[in-house]
Design an enzyme around this catalytic site. Structure first.
Site: not given
Ligand code: ACM
Length: 277
Positions: A39, A111, A144
């Site tokens: 990330e 995300k 993540c």
């Protein structure tokens, strides 16, 4: 069979040039069909102001993806990496995963589940989870903390994802590695967790990233695992079609056995009202 891998490294905060060259050097060595990187791996993670994010984030496609395209085209490689994205029209930044392939830039995933102080600097993604058919495999992208939300993985698995590509900067020791192993098992899919390692200390804050990147089989078996610390480039051979078989016993198919009519979890906290016994 295809070759899939991760490159675990420690980006230098704010030095995109150095990070991109490190990545390029690793990718030149990687004989793989699909590679996953951590990330925010071109910028580093621990931002201390919106100005800093605005300055380091960039358009996608943009200069960094163009630089990496040169490698993916030449090496006939699919690459998923985490990057800070700046959307000029929306005047917002996103913590994104980018898919670049043998024909150049392909897609961006923003995300959806932002972790801790990411909420100060990034807007959450708001598009439906999507599966990309690369010809050699069907992949889904998560970034993540997204792994903490089983619905995100389930949505991708139900849409046909065979491999989850998961750029990460995990900081809660051991948790992400356990969770992603379970997600792989409960959905019978492959999982490539590319985590970073090292410490970032900025603006009076300090984070230790947990490394231990891993590749998990649909059975939950670990096919590759890096140490918590140190650079690691690992590649394994897999057959993505194995993820199409959702059977755990001759009488249990994990998708066919689901009971969505009982779950009632659509939006909000819907469940049967608790009654007295
Ligand atoms: C995280 O989502 N970077 C923990």
């Amino acid at each position: 069979m295809i070759k899939v891998g991760f490159y675990q490294f420690c980006p230098t905060f704010g030095d995109k040039r150095a990070n991109l060259h490190k990545i390029a050097e690793a990718l030149e060595r990687a004989e793989a069909d699909i590679m996953v990187l951590p990330e925010l791996c071109t910028t580093g993670y621990l931002f201390t102001s919106q100005e800093e994010v605005n300055e380091l984030a960039e358009s996608i496609p943009g200069p960094s993806t163009l630089f990496l395209e040169d490698i993916t085209r030449r090496k006939n490689l699919w690459l998923v990496l985490g990057m800070a994205e700046r959307d000029e029209s929306a005047k917002q930044c996103y913590n994104s995963a980018v898919l670049i392939g043998p024909e150049g830039y392909k897609a961006t995933y923003r995300k959806a589940h932002l972790f801790f102080e990411e909420k100060l600097y990034f807007a959450p993604g708001d598009t439906l989870f999507r599966v990309y058919d690369l010809g050699i495999a069907k992949i889904g992208m998560l970034v993540c903390f997204d792994h903490f939300f089983p619905e995100a993985t389930r949505a991708l698995a139900l849409a046909g994802a065979q491999i989850i590509c998961h750029p990460s900067n995990l900081v809660l020791p051991g948790k992400g590695q356990q969770i992603t192993r379970v997600r792989a098992m409960e959905n019978r899919i492959f999982w490539i967790l590319a985590n970073r390692y090292g410490v970032e200390e900025r603006g009076g804050k300090k984070l230790l990233f947990t490394g231990a990147s891993q590749i998990v089989a649909p059975t939950g078996e670990l096919l590759a695992q890096a140490a918590p610390d140190g650079e690691s480039l690992q590649i394994v051979e897999i057959s993505p079609a194995e993820a199409n078989d959702k059977r755990v016993t001759a009488m249990n198919d994990l998708f066919a056995d689901r009971r969505p009519e009982l779950y009632n979890i659509g939006y909000g906290r819907a469940c049967a009202p608790s009654g007295s016994l």
